[in-house]
Design a protein around this motif. Sequence first.
Motif, PDB file in Angstrom:
ATOM      1  N   THR A   1     -61.501  11.013  12.636  1.00  0.00           N
ATOM      2  CA  THR A   1     -60.141  10.677  12.193  1.00  0.00           C
ATOM      3  C   THR A   1     -59.145  11.762  12.604  1.00  0.00           C
ATOM      4  O   THR A   1     -57.964  11.485  12.782  1.00  0.00           O
ATOM      5  CB  THR A   1     -60.068  10.525  10.659  1.00  0.00           C
ATOM      6  N   GLY A   2     -59.634  12.992  12.700  1.00  0.00           N
ATOM      7  CA  GLY A   2     -58.769  14.105  13.083  1.00  0.00           C
ATOM      8  C   GLY A   2     -58.242  14.911  11.896  1.00  0.00           C
ATOM      9  O   GLY A   2     -57.634  15.955  12.093  1.00  0.00           O
TER      10      GLY A   2
ATOM     11  N   THR B   1     -59.764  16.765   9.591  1.00  0.00           N
ATOM     12  CA  THR B   1     -60.333  18.112   9.433  1.00  0.00           C
ATOM     13  C   THR B   1     -59.678  19.077  10.416  1.00  0.00           C
ATOM     14  O   THR B   1     -59.218  20.163  10.038  1.00  0.00           O
ATOM     15  CB  THR B   1     -61.858  18.075   9.705  1.00  0.00           C
TER      16      THR B   1
ATOM     17  N   LYS C   1     -64.181  10.729  19.411  1.00  0.00           N
ATOM     18  CA  LYS C   1     -64.275   9.310  19.037  1.00  0.00           C
ATOM     19  C   LYS C   1     -62.836   8.826  18.830  1.00  0.00           C
ATOM     20  O   LYS C   1     -62.383   8.648  17.706  1.00  0.00           O
ATOM     21  CB  LYS C   1     -65.042   9.239  17.708  1.00  0.00           C
TER      22      LYS C   1
ATOM     23  N   VAL D   1     -73.156   8.974  15.391  1.00  0.00           N
ATOM     24  CA  VAL D   1     -74.114   9.714  16.222  1.00  0.00           C
ATOM     25  C   VAL D   1     -74.718  10.888  15.460  1.00  0.00           C
ATOM     26  O   VAL D   1     -74.116  11.412  14.520  1.00  0.00           O
ATOM     27  CB  VAL D   1     -73.452  10.213  17.536  1.00  0.00           C
TER      28      VAL D   1
HETATM   29  P1  IMP Z   1     -62.730  13.964  10.948  1.00  0.00           P
HETATM   30  O1  IMP Z   1     -62.778  12.525  10.459  1.00  0.00           O
HETATM   31  O2  IMP Z   1     -62.170  14.023  12.356  1.00  0.00           O
HETATM   32  O3  IMP Z   1     -62.002  14.826   9.988  1.00  0.00           O
HETATM   33  O4  IMP Z   1     -64.250  14.431  11.052  1.00  0.00           O
HETATM   34  C1  IMP Z   1     -64.880  15.062   9.985  1.00  0.00           C
HETATM   35  C2  IMP Z   1     -66.314  15.380  10.224  1.00  0.00           C
HETATM   36  O5  IMP Z   1     -67.073  14.189  10.035  1.00  0.00           O
HETATM   37  C3  IMP Z   1     -66.751  15.848  11.607  1.00  0.00           C
HETATM   38  O6  IMP Z   1     -66.488  17.196  11.844  1.00  0.00           O
HETATM   39  C4  IMP Z   1     -68.249  15.600  11.501  1.00  0.00           C
HETATM   40  O7  IMP Z   1     -68.882  16.658  10.817  1.00  0.00           O
HETATM   41  C5  IMP Z   1     -68.301  14.319  10.680  1.00  0.00           C
HETATM   42  N1  IMP Z   1     -68.522  13.151  11.556  1.00  0.00           N
HETATM   43  C6  IMP Z   1     -67.610  12.317  12.090  1.00  0.00           C
HETATM   44  N2  IMP Z   1     -68.199  11.369  12.858  1.00  0.00           N
HETATM   45  C7  IMP Z   1     -69.535  11.644  12.826  1.00  0.00           C
HETATM   46  C8  IMP Z   1     -70.697  11.032  13.451  1.00  0.00           C
HETATM   47  O8  IMP Z   1     -70.650  10.058  14.229  1.00  0.00           O
HETATM   48  N3  IMP Z   1     -71.897  11.621  13.151  1.00  0.00           N
HETATM   49  C9  IMP Z   1     -72.031  12.687  12.330  1.00  0.00           C
HETATM   50  N4  IMP Z   1     -70.973  13.284  11.737  1.00  0.00           N
HETATM   51  C10 IMP Z   1     -69.743  12.772  11.990  1.00  0.00           C
END
Ligand code: IMP
Length: 203
Positions: free
Chosen positions: A130-131, A133, A157, A179
């Motif tokens: 989602t971005g 973090t 992604k 993944v």
């Molecule tokens: P965000 O949604 O970009 O804030 O991502 C948060 C965190 O979710 C990432 O840093 C990963 O640790 C975890 N994450 C997101 N997609 C995946 C996936 O496909 N597999 C495992 N962990 C994931």
Amino acid sequence: MIRQMPSSPPDRTSESPASSPKAATAMPRSAAPRVLISADDLQRRVAELAAAINRDYAESDRLICVGVLKGSVFFLVDLVKRLELPVAIDFFQTASYGGGTSPGEVRIRKDLDLPVRDADVLLVEDIVDTGYTLRTILDLLRWRGARSVKLCALLDKSSRREVDVPIEYRGFAIEDLFVVGYGLDYAERYRNLPYIGVLEEGK
Ligand code: IMP
Ligand code: MG
């Protein structure tokens, strides 16, 4: 057939109470995930990214590579081993608030040990989903006075993106699949796989 893993597992940071060390010792055995990106392809791409970073930061006397625990550890270690620059490493650990009450709000569980003021910071992440973090961490690093802040992410992604985060060094673009491997987990499992895999149904 590819199992559509919940697109939002219980806690995407995997640091939830459900994934306690006790739970980790009781993991059932199951078939290995299908290979999406092989170990060789990962290493080749990491070498290319490191070459670009070596070029771009050749003049930097204060580079700090910052990883987000735990998923980025394998990637960060392989990457920094290939850097021919004076480099420090440090880590954040984050968690999202659950329950959907504050979507996108990210909590810092472990802060950096090093000051980043006037440093060139390269944030090294396993995956940008989602971005939220990354957005939070990038903003925090800038607010603390880093001289420059750039992002190096192994996986992108992009179809799941909710907030914009520029990725200066990108390993691979992937589809909206859940993944595992090379640091990425599902309920704390599979981090130790040397490749990026997808869990498959019925195995
Ligand atoms: P965000 O949604 O970009 O804030 O991502 C948060 C965190 O979710 C990432 O840093 C990963 O640790 C975890 N994450 C997101 N997609 C995946 C996936 O496909 N597999 C495992 N962990 C994931
Ligand atoms: Mg992560």
